[in-house]
Design a protein around this motif. Sequence first.
Motif, short mmCIF file in Angstrom:
data_model
loop_
_atom_site.label_atom_id
_atom_site.label_comp_id
_atom_site.label_asym_id
_atom_site.label_seq_id
_atom_site.Cartn_x
_atom_site.Cartn_y
_atom_site.Cartn_z
N ASP A 176 -6.74 -22.55 -21.49
CA ASP A 176 -5.64 -22.43 -20.53
C ASP A 176 -4.34 -22.83 -21.23
O ASP A 176 -3.75 -23.87 -20.93
N VAL B 153 8.88 -20.20 -22.45
CA VAL B 153 9.42 -20.91 -21.30
C VAL B 153 10.90 -21.13 -21.56
O VAL B 153 11.29 -21.66 -22.60
N ARG C 182 3.11 -25.61 -20.36
CA ARG C 182 3.91 -26.04 -19.19
C ARG C 182 3.87 -27.55 -19.03
O ARG C 182 4.90 -28.17 -18.74
N GLU D 51 -1.32 -21.55 -21.25
CA GLU D 51 -0.10 -21.60 -20.43
C GLU D 51 0.04 -22.97 -19.76
O GLU D 51 1.12 -23.56 -19.78
N GLU E 20 -0.24 -11.40 -25.00
CA GLU E 20 -1.42 -11.51 -25.85
C GLU E 20 -1.21 -10.72 -27.13
O GLU E 20 -0.49 -9.72 -27.15
N LYS F 126 9.20 -20.79 -27.40
CA LYS F 126 7.97 -19.99 -27.49
C LYS F 126 6.93 -20.79 -28.26
O LYS F 126 7.21 -21.34 -29.33
N ILE G 223 8.15 -17.65 -16.74
CA ILE G 223 7.35 -17.84 -17.94
C ILE G 223 6.84 -16.48 -18.37
O ILE G 223 6.34 -15.71 -17.56
N LYS G 224 7.00 -16.19 -19.64
CA LYS G 224 6.52 -14.92 -20.18
C LYS G 224 5.30 -15.18 -21.04
O LYS G 224 5.32 -16.05 -21.90
N ILE G 225 4.26 -14.38 -20.81
CA ILE G 225 3.01 -14.53 -21.56
C ILE G 225 2.69 -13.20 -22.21
O ILE G 225 2.78 -12.15 -21.56
N SER H 153 1.01 -15.91 -26.66
CA SER H 153 2.29 -16.62 -26.77
C SER H 153 2.82 -16.87 -25.37
O SER H 153 2.66 -16.04 -24.47
N VAL H 154 3.42 -18.04 -25.20
CA VAL H 154 4.00 -18.43 -23.93
C VAL H 154 5.46 -18.79 -24.20
O VAL H 154 5.74 -19.64 -25.04
#
Length: 88
Positions: free
Chosen positions: A26, A61, A32, A28, A50, A18, A46-48, A58-59
């Motif tokens: 951008d 992977v 990535r 994400e 706000e 995370k 992928i979970k995003i 938060s991203v």
Amino acid sequence: MSEYDDSPIEFPCDFPIKAMGRAGVDFEATVRTLIGEYADEARAGIKIAESRNGRFVSVTVTVRATSRAQLDDIYRALHAHDDVLMTL
């Protein structure tokens, strides 16, 4: 004996990474790209998310981790990038 022999993680394994940063960029794509240098595309998507006020994002992977050294490389790359504020 390597410095990673005492790792509690058994490899290979699916491992969530995370990263948190400011919304509006951008983020994400940045995450990535950084992770993609060391691991294949996300295994479980992928979970995003706000933040409540929308200022941060938060991203998460999930990657197929093959070694502790690989995870260390990923975290070093994330920490070195200006847009990444925190990792878990």
